[in-house]
Scaffold this active site. Structure first.
Site, mmCIF file in Angstrom:
data_model
loop_
_atom_site.group_PDB
_atom_site.id
_atom_site.type_symbol
_atom_site.label_atom_id
_atom_site.label_comp_id
_atom_site.label_asym_id
_atom_site.label_seq_id
_atom_site.Cartn_x
_atom_site.Cartn_y
_atom_site.Cartn_z
ATOM 1 C CE LYS A 164 9.576 4.652 9.266
ATOM 2 N NZ LYS A 164 8.724 3.570 9.784
ATOM 3 C CB SER A 218 7.048 5.338 12.763
ATOM 4 O OG SER A 218 7.438 4.119 12.163
ATOM 5 C CB SER A 258 5.164 1.696 11.371
ATOM 6 O OG SER A 258 5.313 2.095 12.699
#
Ligand SMILES: *[C@@H]1O[C@H](CO)[C@@H](O)[C@H](O)[C@H]1NC(C)=O
Ligand SMILES: *[C@@H]1O[C@H](CO)[C@@H](O)[C@H](O)[C@H]1NC(C)=O
Length: 526
Positions: A107, A188, A212
């Protein structure tokens, strides 16, 4: 869009021809860490071939799926080095790491001290240098992993703007769900989920404050594992909340997630939460809990309200079949449990979470930015100014930055922040903790990902496994939540469930939205 698609198809057929000749037996599609290690050992595959395959996939699919922000310019060199070390190991030195030669995507909020940028999806941090690799990245490297690139994410964990859809960031645009293009892929950790789902990497890392990892994993039919807060160090990762944030694996199988978990857990002097959580780490490794009979003897609490009906009857009836599977594998079901104050817990306007997270975000982003060198921005105030001064880059006409502005006006010492924090602790104690303890549960089981908020308040672990597809082909997962340090039980339950059901299907084989008919049958198995 149409011309882009035909171009992709042309590229696909080309790359199929070349790759098919290169590797005769190994199945790239849906490859697991164990299948890769086996192929390495039998000299049927090199790490370079694997990285080549994924780089090819990224080049071909990323224009439509928008899940990778950067590929690592050193990925091929790292693969070659892994291949070289493996050859040396075969000559007598047999100490290779558990992820040796395995490509991992990170990420974009996880810091890497290399040629890549770490930006949380925004242009403001392009060119900034982090002081060192994040602890989890150090761990991946020492386990032998190849860092393949940076995955797209909701810009600044969605905190930039309440207007912004999940999975959107200025640098990457809108991430696309590979199963049903019209449905948001969630966030996310959006790119980390999509890339794994679409076989653009073996495994990835995501981060979660609240949902997330679990939500994008659920929406993109992959396994997502948020470990107990403190089990994985947050040092070197852009942090929102020390009490809620956790770094965790995303993968196509439970076993792959556990291989990654083993590599990244551990005490790190730079993150004090890891000191307390270190007691949860078992002797040996988490792999010992990959047990086919893992459901036997477990007590599972089923919370239906308000989760079991949210996706319509197909998902709910598949969920009921799964519950029968649990029973047939020796688990005891405690059904129709209710969480106290569930309506408040699930309502952002009432649970106090946004008040707390905005204030914590401001505090920790300032700390993080202060530690960078060569950074265009050194504080949240400067991020806001950067966005205002670069409206075209940051696409300000599309989405505002009201979330950042609201965060800038807070302080973690504010009375209402402290009160909201107490409120969340109380909701967690009287809700999730009480449910688990009173019913002596090994795990709370829910349909879909919406329940991930419940364990999130207390920093508890959550694991989701692909559980099926609704009538439109939209994936959904089954979600297991446990008390602190209960990773071993969650792994036993999830692995046993996965072996009994094997629900995951790769996206391109049945989606009505993407048409790569030739692609799926030929490229997949060779
Ligand atoms: C074996 O490999 C390890 C890790 O690469 C290295 O540190 C060690 O020196 C090697 N030992 C020998 C005998 O080559
Ligand atoms: C990182 O950002 C800089 C722009 O500041 C760019 O030149 C570089 O190519 C980026 N790195 C990668 C790996 O894309």
């Amino acid at each position: 869009m149409t011309s882009l698609f035909s171009l992709s198809l042309a590229l696909l057929s080309l790359s199929f021809l070349t790759t098919a000749v290169a590797a005769s037996e190994f199945t790239f599609h849906e490859a697991t860490i164990e299948s890769i290690h086996l192929a390495f050992a039998q000299n049927r595959l090199t790490s370079r071939q694997l990285v080549d395959f994924y780089l090819d996939r990224i080049q071909t699919l990323n224009p439509s799926l928008r899940c990778v922000l950067e590929v690592n310019p050193n990925a091929l060199a790292q693969a070659d080095e892994a291949d070289r070390l493996r050859a040396a190991a075969a000559g007598g030195n047999g100490t290779l790491g558990d992820l040796h030669g395995i490509p991992v995507l990170l990420k974009d909020s996880i810091g890497t001290d290399d040629k890549m940028n770490t930006t949380a999806g925004s242009y403001a941090l392009l060119g900034a240098r982090v002081p060192r690799d994040a602890f989890v990245v150090e761990r991946l490297r020492s386990a032998g992993a190849v860092i393949l690139g940076k995955a797209s994410m909701s810009e600044r964990y969605s905190l930039r703007s309440p207007q912004m859809p999940r999975g959107w960031c200025a640098r990457g645009g809108q991430g696309v769900n590979p199963y049903v293009k019209s449905v948001n892929p969630c966030g996310s950790s959006t790119g980390s989920a999509i890339a794994v789902a679409a076989n653009m990497v073996t495994v990835s890392l995501g981060t979660e404050t609240d949902s997330s990892i679990i939500c994008p994993a659920d929406h993109n039919s992959v396994v997502g594992f948020k470990p107990t807060v403190g089990l994985t160090s947050r040092a070197g990762v852009m942090l929102i909340s020390p009490s809620q944030d956790s770094i965790g694996p995303m993968s196509r199988t439970v076993s792959d997630a556990v291989h990654v978990l083993d590599a990244i857990v551990g005490f790190d002097p730079r993150d004090e939460a890891t000191e307390e959580a270190a007691k949860f780490i078992p002797m040996g490794s988490y792999k010992q809990f990959l047990r086919e009979d893992g459901l036997n003897g477990k007590r599972l609490g089923i919370v239906r309200h308000p989760f079991s009906d949210y996706k319509g009857s197909t998902a709910a009836s598949i969920f009921d079949q799964h519950l029968m599977t649990f029973g047939s594998k020796g688990a005891t079901l405690v059904d129709n449990l209710e969480i106290e104050n569930i309506d408040i817990i699930l309502k952002p306007s009432r649970n106090g979470e946004m008040t707390v997270l905005r204030a914590q975000f401001k505090h920790y982003i300032n700390e993080y930015l202060g530690g960078l060198s060569n950074s265009p921005v050194k504080s949240l105030a400067e991020v806001i100014a950067f966005n205002s001064n670069n409206p075209d880059l940051e696409k300000m006409e599309k989405y505002n930055q009201d979330g950042l502005i609201a965060a800038q006006m807070t302080s973690i010492l504010d009375d209402d922040v402290v009160k909201a924090q107490h409120r969340m602790t109380k909701l967690s104690e009287e809700g999730f903790e009480k449910l688990m303890k009173e019913n002596e549960l090994d795990a709370m089981v829910t349909l879909g990902s919406n329940a991930a908020t419940i364990p999130a308040f207390g920093g508890y672990p959550v694991l989701t496994v692909p559980a099926g597809y609704d009538d439109n082909g939209m994936p959904f997962g089954i979600c297991f939540g446990g008390l602190k340090g209960s990773e071993a039980k969650l792994i036993e339950i999830a692995y046993s469930f996965e072996l009994a059901t094997r629900m995951r299907k790769p996206p391109l084989s049945f989606s009505t939205e993407f048409h790569y008919p030739y692609y799926e049958q030929s490229y997949g198995t060779m």
